[in-house]
Design a protein around this motif. Sequence first.
Motif, PDB file in Angstrom:
ATOM      1  N   LEU A 104       0.801  -1.215   0.000  1.00 41.17           N
ATOM      2  CA  LEU A 104       0.000   0.000   0.000  1.00 41.17           C
ATOM      3  C   LEU A 104       0.844   1.281   0.000  1.00 41.17           C
ATOM      4  O   LEU A 104       2.025   1.268   0.329  1.00 41.17           O
ATOM      5  CB  LEU A 104      -0.936   0.000   1.207  1.00 41.17           C
ATOM      6  CG  LEU A 104      -1.888  -1.198   1.308  1.00 41.17           C
ATOM      7  CD1 LEU A 104      -2.737  -1.094   2.565  1.00 41.17           C
ATOM      8  CD2 LEU A 104      -2.789  -1.291   0.068  1.00 41.17           C
ATOM      9  N   GLU A 215      -7.352   6.801  -1.065  1.00 37.96           N
ATOM     10  CA  GLU A 215      -6.676   5.546  -0.734  1.00 37.96           C
ATOM     11  C   GLU A 215      -7.390   4.713   0.325  1.00 37.96           C
ATOM     12  O   GLU A 215      -7.488   3.488   0.197  1.00 37.96           O
ATOM     13  CB  GLU A 215      -5.239   5.841  -0.289  1.00 37.96           C
ATOM     14  CG  GLU A 215      -4.359   6.367  -1.412  1.00 37.96           C
ATOM     15  CD  GLU A 215      -2.989   6.792  -0.931  1.00 37.96           C
ATOM     16  OE1 GLU A 215      -2.376   6.044  -0.142  1.00 37.96           O
ATOM     17  OE2 GLU A 215      -2.526   7.873  -1.341  1.00 37.96           O
ATOM     18  N   LEU A 216      -7.880   5.349   1.373  1.00 32.37           N
ATOM     19  CA  LEU A 216      -8.480   4.574   2.455  1.00 32.37           C
ATOM     20  C   LEU A 216      -9.846   4.013   2.059  1.00 32.37           C
ATOM     21  O   LEU A 216     -10.182   2.884   2.438  1.00 32.37           O
ATOM     22  CB  LEU A 216      -8.579   5.422   3.725  1.00 32.37           C
ATOM     23  CG  LEU A 216      -7.227   5.812   4.347  1.00 32.37           C
ATOM     24  CD1 LEU A 216      -7.433   6.622   5.617  1.00 32.37           C
ATOM     25  CD2 LEU A 216      -6.366   4.585   4.629  1.00 32.37           C
ATOM     26  N   LEU A 219      -9.122   1.078  -0.111  1.00 30.21           N
ATOM     27  CA  LEU A 219      -8.706  -0.067   0.692  1.00 30.21           C
ATOM     28  C   LEU A 219      -9.911  -0.765   1.305  1.00 30.21           C
ATOM     29  O   LEU A 219      -9.989  -2.004   1.298  1.00 30.21           O
ATOM     30  CB  LEU A 219      -7.729   0.388   1.783  1.00 30.21           C
ATOM     31  CG  LEU A 219      -7.236  -0.688   2.754  1.00 30.21           C
ATOM     32  CD1 LEU A 219      -6.551  -1.833   2.015  1.00 30.21           C
ATOM     33  CD2 LEU A 219      -6.301  -0.074   3.798  1.00 30.21           C
ATOM     34  N   THR A 240       1.604  -2.485   4.946  1.00 30.53           N
ATOM     35  CA  THR A 240       1.110  -1.153   5.288  1.00 30.53           C
ATOM     36  C   THR A 240       2.265  -0.281   5.773  1.00 30.53           C
ATOM     37  O   THR A 240       3.299  -0.783   6.230  1.00 30.53           O
ATOM     38  CB  THR A 240       0.036  -1.211   6.388  1.00 30.53           C
ATOM     39  OG1 THR A 240       0.625  -1.716   7.591  1.00 30.53           O
ATOM     40  CG2 THR A 240      -1.120  -2.106   5.976  1.00 30.53           C
ATOM     41  N   GLU A 245      -4.030   2.722   7.665  1.00 33.12           N
ATOM     42  CA  GLU A 245      -4.063   1.547   6.786  1.00 33.12           C
ATOM     43  C   GLU A 245      -3.981   0.271   7.609  1.00 33.12           C
ATOM     44  O   GLU A 245      -4.767  -0.666   7.419  1.00 33.12           O
ATOM     45  CB  GLU A 245      -2.848   1.550   5.841  1.00 33.12           C
ATOM     46  CG  GLU A 245      -2.829   2.570   4.756  1.00 33.12           C
ATOM     47  CD  GLU A 245      -1.507   2.531   4.002  1.00 33.12           C
ATOM     48  OE1 GLU A 245      -1.484   3.048   2.877  1.00 33.12           O
ATOM     49  OE2 GLU A 245      -0.499   2.009   4.527  1.00 33.12           O
TER      50      GLU A 245
END
Length: 304
Positions: A104, A215-216, A219, A240, A245
């Motif tokens: 990530l 990004e989160l 995810l 991570t 994350e």
Amino acid sequence: MIEKHIPVLLNEVIDSLDIKPNGIYLDLTLGRAGHSKKILEKIKENGSGLLIAFDKDIEAINESRPILEKISNSFKIIKSDFRYLKEHLESNNIKKVDGILADLGVSSPQLDKIERGFSYSQNTKLDMRMDLDSTLDANEIINNWDEEKIAKILYEYGDVKLYKLVAKSIVQNRPINTSFQLNEIIKKALPAKVIRQKNPSKAVFQAIRIAVNDELNALDELLNQLSDLLNINGKIAIITFHSKEDAKVKKFFQNLNYKDPKLKKLPIQDDLKWKQKIIFPGEIELQNNKRSHSAKLRVITKIG
């Protein structure tokens, strides 16, 4: 100058995936093919398996394809955010896989390439897009988002100290065109004591980057797709680099075994269907690869 890209926890990832002959493996963050190269070498060595690699950065894909072609043609590259994983697997008639890797965050080449606008230590335009086809960039956030929205991402994505002061200073000092301009505005907004403790730009730039690339949320969407994709004895390996994350990945792994949090407290745990472990970089890697310092590798195996 662009440093040589060193994939984090490379040996640990390859060992953890335990690559099988004829298996199907996913690298959801191709980057410069550091992990994919080793996966493909194992596939070539062991049998007639398949590597499917995802990346939304066309520069990464263009640089990685010839690296992989030198090893084998047993791979497919898909230009996409990994949040659309199942959609692409279905279109390729793939229902189950044997291993899934996600490394990530931002890659070293993205950070090192000045014109990509990720780094606060080089004077460049404000961009930070992993996907160059995306319409949202850092410049849009910094110069057009309202103060409340900027404060929210600084707090939620970067744990920025005195985030409201930083957001206010950003809005008051527009237009902001470069990373060094933004650095100065951040410093002026904060007391000298805070600046002496740690460079505040790191957390601010991280928060903006996460917002630019969503990004989160991506995810979260990815994790929700993973559990029923694995064959028995299949592995999920996720690297991570920051706490938010890692908290999401940790919680996801725990919930695979314990849908009800109360069950975690029971003394008898004979019916677990997933086995997990966490791996940290060793001393040699910590010395040789500065990007590894905050890395954690979480691995979970489907055993039932």
